[in-house]
Design a protein around this motif. Structure first.
Motif, PDB file in Angstrom:
ATOM      1  N   PHE A  21       0.640  39.342 -61.173  1.00  0.00           N
ATOM      2  CA  PHE A  21       0.653  38.676 -59.861  1.00  0.00           C
ATOM      3  C   PHE A  21       0.021  37.298 -59.970  1.00  0.00           C
ATOM      4  N   GLN A  38       3.980  37.645 -55.870  1.00  0.00           N
ATOM      5  CA  GLN A  38       2.771  38.371 -55.430  1.00  0.00           C
ATOM      6  C   GLN A  38       2.914  38.792 -53.965  1.00  0.00           C
ATOM      7  N   GLY A  39       2.421  39.992 -53.664  1.00  0.00           N
ATOM      8  CA  GLY A  39       2.604  40.513 -52.316  1.00  0.00           C
ATOM      9  C   GLY A  39       1.567  39.989 -51.334  1.00  0.00           C
ATOM     10  N   TYR A 126       1.035  50.922 -59.976  1.00  0.00           N
ATOM     11  CA  TYR A 126       0.317  49.702 -59.584  1.00  0.00           C
ATOM     12  C   TYR A 126      -0.699  49.363 -60.680  1.00  0.00           C
ATOM     13  N   ASN A 175       4.357  50.904 -54.309  1.00  0.00           N
ATOM     14  CA  ASN A 175       4.507  49.578 -54.895  1.00  0.00           C
ATOM     15  C   ASN A 175       4.741  49.769 -56.386  1.00  0.00           C
ATOM     16  N   ARG A 366      11.377  42.754 -58.507  1.00  0.00           N
ATOM     17  CA  ARG A 366      10.808  43.022 -57.181  1.00  0.00           C
ATOM     18  C   ARG A 366      10.642  41.708 -56.433  1.00  0.00           C
TER      19      ARG A 366
HETATM   20  N1  GLN Z   1      -0.689  44.094 -54.462  1.00  0.00           N
HETATM   21  C1  GLN Z   1      -0.139  42.782 -54.565  1.00  0.00           C
HETATM   22  C2  GLN Z   1       1.250  42.871 -55.164  1.00  0.00           C
HETATM   23  O1  GLN Z   1       1.677  43.926 -55.531  1.00  0.00           O
HETATM   24  C3  GLN Z   1      -0.954  41.874 -55.435  1.00  0.00           C
HETATM   25  C4  GLN Z   1      -2.407  42.051 -55.439  1.00  0.00           C
HETATM   26  C5  GLN Z   1      -3.003  41.289 -56.588  1.00  0.00           C
HETATM   27  O2  GLN Z   1      -2.631  40.167 -56.827  1.00  0.00           O
HETATM   28  N2  GLN Z   1      -3.878  41.921 -57.286  1.00  0.00           N
HETATM   29  O3  GLN Z   1       1.900  41.891 -55.302  1.00  0.00           O
END
Ligand code: GLN
Length: 386
Positions: A21, A38-39, A126, A175, A366
């Motif tokens: 990310f 990045q989410g 994750y 995720n 993604r």
């Molecule tokens: N959870 C967020 C994602 O999946 C990123 C979180 C992070 O950068 N650690 O993109």
């Protein structure tokens, strides 16, 4: 003056690199790419929430809050979890406010896993689970999600569970895949748990981002599971405040006590003014439904935009991530294609391979659709040319 020789350190995490990310967001910035990697939302949180935090700070709430978290927030969470999922967690002893779900996961795994213990991880997993297990000397055991809808094969989970299994980590909504547990998954997990004393660590940070009328199968809903589960969530996803990094763990008293033992030395406590502001907001539900509605509309808009491209969307039942199959475009590996997409076409996405340890990635990327419509539309314009 002699030259100083640089020391080499034997890493405790030799195979862990910089998070994908961080890498993709940095590259997106460097290349001026549209960042669907990045989410995090590219729109702001409710300005009243910012004002509420400022108000708490101006009122002088600027010193250490209690170790387990602000009482009003733990009480509000206890009410909310009971209202939504039917289980009452005692706010005094069964809820711990943590520095994001990341710390909740880390403190939980550190509290539970001893050297040699096995931890079942469902991959794609994750990225924060594996390093936490490794730092404890635990042994990760992977079960791979199957098919384009990434279902869990609970028979396989049953086969890998044994007397050494200490923890099973689950994540729904999931995720990166957007998979969401249903009643069959709960039956599968329940039957696995009949044969083991393992604890369930449940990452439920996307609990409110579930689509098409599905319900979130929180572990807190199911007494046989909840009795031996740590349920972890985060305010970041629900309130569009990923940068504030506040989350929580809810678990029966004995488990909570162990989480708290670790939490008090990882961070001790987390930002008090923000906790106080969240306490007001948590009591104002049904915001949860608004979040699901917002992101379902964004998913649908993004799906419509993808129709003009050669990316084929996979099922997305929750989270703010859309997986896409790119096999009609290229047979490049996912990380190579993600890099080319960023550099040549100006769109940043996340490859799935960093979420996999011992499985081959497919032709899948993604995209995060927690973005303004205009951002999604600009991205689609570029994706149509790929
Ligand atoms: N959870 C967020 C994602 O999946 C990123 C979180 C992070 O950068 N650690 O993109």
């Amino acid at each position: 003056m002699g030259q100083t020789k640089e020391r080499t350190i034997e890493s405790k995490l030799p195979s862990t690199g910089v998070s994908i990310f961080a890498i993709m967001s940095r590259l997106a910035e460097e290349h001026g790419a549209i960042n669907l990697s990045q989410g995090f939302p590219d729109f702001d949180c409710d300005p009243d929430l910012v004002e509420a935090v400022a108000r708490q700070m101006r009122a002088g709430h600027n010193q250490y809050p209690p170790m387990l978290g602000i009482v009003a927030l733990r009480e509000a969470l206890s009410r909310k979890i009971e209202r939504l999922y039917g289980r009452r967690y005692d706010p005094a002893t069964e809820i711990t406010i943590t520095s994001g779900a990341t710390e909740g996961l880390f403190s939980s795994l550190t509290a539970l896993v001893r050297p040699g213990d096995e931890v079942v991880l469902l991959q794609p997993a994750y990225d924060s689970y594996l390093p936490a297990v490794q730092l404890c000397g635990g042994r990760p055991v992977f079960v791979t999600l199957r098919g384009t809808d990434y279902r869990v094969d609970w028979d396989e989970v049953r086969r890998v569970v044994n007397a050494h299994t200490r923890v099973i980590v689950v994540n729904s909504p999931h995720n990166p895949t957007g998979m969401v547990f249903d009643a069959d998954d709960i039956r599968g997990l329940t039957s696995v748990l009949e044969r083991t004393d393992a604890i369930v660590v449940a990452d439920e940070v996307y609990e409110h981002i579930v689509f098409d009328g599905r319900r979130h199968e929180s572990m807190a809903r199911h007494p046989d599971i909840a009795d031996r589960a740590i349920v972890i969530s985060s305010f970041g996803k629900t309130y569009h405040t990923t940068g504030w990094k506040i989350g929580y763990c809810a678990a029966p008293r004995a488990l909570s006590a162990e989480v708290a033992r670790v939490h008090q030395f990882v961070t001790y406590t987390v930002n008090g003014a923000i906790q106080r502001a969240y306490a007001e907001w948590v009591d104002r539900d049904p915001l949860a439904e608004d979040v699901a509605r917002l992101y379902q509309a964004k998913r649908d808009h993004f799906l419509q935009l993808l129709e003009g491209t050669r990316f084929r969307p996979l099922p997305c039942r929750g989270t703010y991530f859309q997986m896409v199959d790119y096999s009609a475009i290229t047979n490049e590996r996912d990380s190579d294609f993600a890099m080319r997409l960023l550099q040549e076409h100006g769109v940043a996405a996340i490859p799935v391979s960093p979420f996999l340890t011992d499985a081959e990635p497919g032709p899948v990327l993604r995209f995060c659709f927690a973005k303004r419509d205009e951002t999604l539309e600009r991205a689609a314009e570029r994706l149509r040319k790929v």
